[in-house]
Design a protein around this motif. Structure first.
Motif, mmCIF file in Angstrom:
data_model
loop_
_atom_site.group_PDB
_atom_site.id
_atom_site.type_symbol
_atom_site.label_atom_id
_atom_site.label_comp_id
_atom_site.label_asym_id
_atom_site.label_seq_id
_atom_site.Cartn_x
_atom_site.Cartn_y
_atom_site.Cartn_z
ATOM 1 N N ILE A 179 2.347 11.123 -7.181
ATOM 2 C CA ILE A 179 1.743 9.937 -6.571
ATOM 3 C C ILE A 179 2.434 9.498 -5.277
ATOM 4 O O ILE A 179 1.875 8.728 -4.504
ATOM 5 C CB ILE A 179 1.713 8.784 -7.591
ATOM 6 C CG1 ILE A 179 0.733 7.715 -7.130
ATOM 7 C CG2 ILE A 179 3.078 8.181 -7.808
ATOM 8 C CD1 ILE A 179 0.433 6.672 -8.145
ATOM 9 N N LYS B 259 -3.388 1.413 -10.010
ATOM 10 C CA LYS B 259 -3.980 0.165 -10.481
ATOM 11 C C LYS B 259 -3.578 -0.088 -11.929
ATOM 12 O O LYS B 259 -3.345 0.856 -12.698
ATOM 13 C CB LYS B 259 -5.507 0.237 -10.400
ATOM 14 C CG LYS B 259 -6.047 0.550 -9.024
ATOM 15 C CD LYS B 259 -6.062 -0.665 -8.151
ATOM 16 C CE LYS B 259 -6.725 -0.376 -6.821
ATOM 17 N NZ LYS B 259 -5.994 -0.819 -5.692
ATOM 18 N N LYS C 263 0.591 8.084 -2.159
ATOM 19 C CA LYS C 263 -0.598 8.844 -1.768
ATOM 20 C C LYS C 263 -1.858 8.091 -2.187
ATOM 21 O O LYS C 263 -2.917 8.275 -1.602
ATOM 22 C CB LYS C 263 -0.539 10.225 -2.399
ATOM 23 C CG LYS C 263 0.658 11.027 -1.878
ATOM 24 C CD LYS C 263 0.806 12.353 -2.580
ATOM 25 C CE LYS C 263 2.040 13.079 -2.069
ATOM 26 N NZ LYS C 263 2.311 14.293 -2.799
ATOM 27 N N SER C 264 -1.736 7.269 -3.228
ATOM 28 C CA SER C 264 -2.799 6.361 -3.651
ATOM 29 C C SER C 264 -2.116 5.185 -4.331
ATOM 30 O O SER C 264 -1.001 5.311 -4.838
ATOM 31 C CB SER C 264 -3.775 7.048 -4.599
ATOM 32 O OG SER C 264 -3.127 7.415 -5.802
ATOM 33 N N LYS C 265 -2.761 4.029 -4.335
ATOM 34 C CA LYS C 265 -2.170 2.820 -4.900
ATOM 35 C C LYS C 265 -2.555 2.719 -6.381
ATOM 36 O O LYS C 265 -3.724 2.529 -6.700
ATOM 37 C CB LYS C 265 -2.650 1.600 -4.116
ATOM 38 C CG LYS C 265 -1.958 0.318 -4.489
ATOM 39 C CD LYS C 265 -2.399 -0.800 -3.557
ATOM 40 C CE LYS C 265 -1.806 -2.121 -3.963
ATOM 41 N NZ LYS C 265 -2.209 -3.189 -3.037
ATOM 42 N N ASP D 236 0.806 -1.219 0.000
ATOM 43 C CA ASP D 236 0.000 0.000 0.000
ATOM 44 C C ASP D 236 0.842 1.274 0.000
ATOM 45 O O ASP D 236 0.324 2.338 -0.295
ATOM 46 C CB ASP D 236 -0.940 0.035 1.214
ATOM 47 C CG ASP D 236 -2.088 -0.945 1.072
ATOM 48 O OD1 ASP D 236 -2.448 -1.290 -0.073
ATOM 49 O OD2 ASP D 236 -2.625 -1.370 2.109
ATOM 50 N N ASP D 237 2.131 1.164 0.369
ATOM 51 C CA ASP D 237 2.913 2.387 0.516
ATOM 52 C C ASP D 237 4.180 2.443 -0.328
ATOM 53 O O ASP D 237 4.901 3.416 -0.281
ATOM 54 C CB ASP D 237 3.256 2.621 1.992
ATOM 55 C CG ASP D 237 4.121 1.516 2.569
ATOM 56 O OD1 ASP D 237 4.271 0.460 1.936
ATOM 57 O OD2 ASP D 237 4.657 1.711 3.680
#
Length: 160
Positions: free
Chosen positions: A79, A126, A122-124, A53-54
């Motif tokens: 990101i 996709k 900050k976001s994963k 996630d990070d």
């Protein structure tokens, strides 16, 4: 500054070792004039979909058709809190301040070798999305690169 990498980084490193390198050099340009300065272009960029996630990794090739060397000194992306440059020596990755791009040569950031680490995501991202990055060099101006997000187990069909 060296940091010990936690279990998530080891999982990512293991996943990266399973992936190959390459892709189409869609971003290449330049006349190959062999001038006395660096003439940089980037291609074969991609990011395997992160398993953490990070943290995430990124790969690309910077080609220098000029007559002078340059160095990749930093990378930025909206990101991530930070993007670090890593080299791999004897199977161990470590953060470095820069990576050399020889005159008339190229810098290959590939799975199992030198690569980018996106930290504090900050976001994963996709699969199917695109991540924008900006490459910063010692002598050349910054370069924006679009990095498509591929499956976590992506293996490019064309190698370096």
């Amino acid at each position: 500054m060296r940091r010990r990498l936690g279990p998530a980084a080891l999982v990512i490193a293991g996943a990266l070792a399973l992936a190959g390198c390459g892709g189409s050099d869609s971003g290449d340009s330049g006349s190959g004039s062999g001038s006395g300065k660096a003439e940089l272009s980037a291609g074969s960029a991609y990011m395997p979909q992160p398993v953490s996630d990070d943290m995430a990794a990124g790969f690309l090739t910077v080609t220098n058709k000029g007559g002078a060397p340059d160095e990749l000194t930093s990378v930025t992306s909206d990101i991530a809190g930070q993007v670090t440059v890593h080299e791999t020596v004897d199977g161990a990755m470590q953060e470095v301040k820069s990576l050399k791009i020889p005159a008339g040569g190229r810098l290959e950031l590939k799975s199992g070798g030198d690569h980018l680490m996106f930290e504090q995501l900050k976001s994963k991202p996709k699969e199917g999305q695109t991540v924008s990055v900006e490459l910063h060099f010692a002598h050349s101006g910054p370069m924006k690169v679009e990095m498509p997000v591929k499956p976590a187990t992506y293996t490019p069909t064309t190698g370096h």
